[in-house]
Scaffold this active site. Structure first.
Site, PDB file in Angstrom:
ATOM      1  N   SER A 160       1.143  -1.060   0.454  1.00  0.00           N
ATOM      2  CA  SER A 160      -0.222  -0.209  -0.273  1.00  0.00           C
ATOM      3  C   SER A 160       0.897   0.980   0.161  1.00  0.00           C
ATOM      4  CB  SER A 160      -0.776   0.655   1.595  1.00  0.00           C
ATOM      5  OG  SER A 160      -1.410   1.033   1.888  1.00  0.00           O
ATOM      6  N   TYR A 211      -1.633  -0.967  10.438  1.00  0.00           N
ATOM      7  CA  TYR A 211      -2.071  -1.288   9.004  1.00  0.00           C
ATOM      8  C   TYR A 211      -0.828  -0.083   8.192  1.00  0.00           C
ATOM      9  CZ  TYR A 211      -3.371  -1.313   4.625  1.00  0.00           C
ATOM     10  OH  TYR A 211      -4.239  -1.126   3.024  1.00  0.00           O
TER      11      TYR A 211
END
Length: 338
Positions: free
Chosen positions: A177, A190
């Protein structure tokens, strides 16, 4: 002699760098269809393939002639993906696998090799997000995020890399990501897992290249993706959230072109460079202005829960479904090298 060797090394480095730059420029102007390798007949494993991005990647691989294997914890999702692939004329196998349990990963890997064959394309796609402030995130959810988003990469690669090394052939794709390059409030666990995924890919690639293997690795770093169940409500300005079909197409293209990394959308690569060129205050203001709230629906602190009472916690996953399974578990201390 030491001076002469160092001088020779520097000259060699500059010449090889020049060659690499020229090669990169040639590739840049080479039509895409001439740069993409065939995946027909390859055995491709997609983790988290029971829905969302994983399902879209599986369908594309099958349409290109690959034998697709789907791992997920959601049995009904696996069955749906297998049906869709088969309906489109592709070949697909599905296995229920708990990526948080390395022994289950190793067992399913052995079963896969026996029933389907050697995996030559591994796509680590499974991922989850909790979307809470750091101090509001229960310990079990932090552990779960790290287990799914990064620790599972260790177990799957350990399971399938030896087979790739035997034939000096294979490709490992990590779906990370842009959060693997920048910190974002409410995504501390995350971001940490995605930073780790980026580092895992780069270090593994360096190690394989140093040992002379031709095995490829690619890390995909997209901005927030719509229709995956993770960031449907993200408050983003200036940069639009991404369509899952566009990201799936980019994953396949990057893998077939042997790209080392792919930032989606591509123009954000320049913005990442600016992050290190400007003072931190400027970068922080820009990031806060770009992403007003990554998880608006999780802004209210949750009541604390005694750890002994937490046995199962639902989290939004990368594939649009809620994963519910045992988290408070004992991890075996035994080490295994498959």
């Amino acid at each position: 002699m030491s001076f002469l060797k160092s001088t020779g090394d520097i000259i060699g480095f500059l010449l090889l760098s020049l060659f690499a730059i020229v090669e990169g420029i040639i590739k840049l102007f080479t039509p895409l269809k001439y740069r993409m390798k065939s995946v027909a007949g390859e055995v491709a494993l997609v983790t988290g393939g029971g829905s969302g991005l994983g399902r879209l990647i599986s369908l594309r691989l099958a349409n290109l002639g690959a034998v697709v294997v789907v791992w997920d914890i959601n049995k009904s999702g696996i069955d749906e993906t297998v049906k869709l692939v088969q309906a489109s004329g592709g070949v697909c196998f599905g296995y229920v696998c708990d990526l948080c349990d390395r022994e289950d990963v190793y067992q399913k890997a052995a079963l896969l090799r026996k029933e389907v064959g050697k995996v030559t394309i591994l796509i680590n796609n499974a991922g989850i997000v909790t979307g809470k402030k750091f101090l509001d995130t229960p310990d079990q959810m932090i552990i779960r995020t790290m287990d799914v988003n990064i620790m599972s990469h260790f177990w799957t690669v350990k399971a399938f890399l030896p087979g790739m090394m035997e034939d000096d052939k294979g490709h490992i794709v990590s779906i990370a990501s842009l959060a693997g390059y920048t910190g974002i409030p409410k995504l501390v666990d995350y971001c940490a897992s995605k930073f780790a995924a980026v580092g895992f890919d780069e270090a593994l690639r360096m190690e394989l290249e140093a040992e002379g293997y031709s095995i490829q690795t690619t890390v995909i770093c997209p901005y927030f993706i719509r229709s995956t169940g993770m960031f449907e409500d993200v408050q983003s300005r200036f940069v639009p959230t991404l369509k899952s079909n566009e990201v799936a197409d980019r994953v396949i293209t990057a893998m077939r072109c042997n790209e080392k990394y792919a930032i989606v959308p591509g123009y954000l690569q320049g913005m990442l460079a600016l992050k290190w060129m400007f003072p931190w205050t400027c970068a922080a203001m820009f990031l806060r202005g770009l992403v007003l709230d990554a998880s608006p629906n999780h802004g209210v602190p949750s009541p604390s829960i005694p750890e002994t009472e937490v046995t199962s916690i639902p989290s939004k996953d990368q594939n649009g479904s809620a994963l519910h399974h045992q988290i408070a578990r004992r991890v075996s201390s035994s080490e295994r090298k498959p």
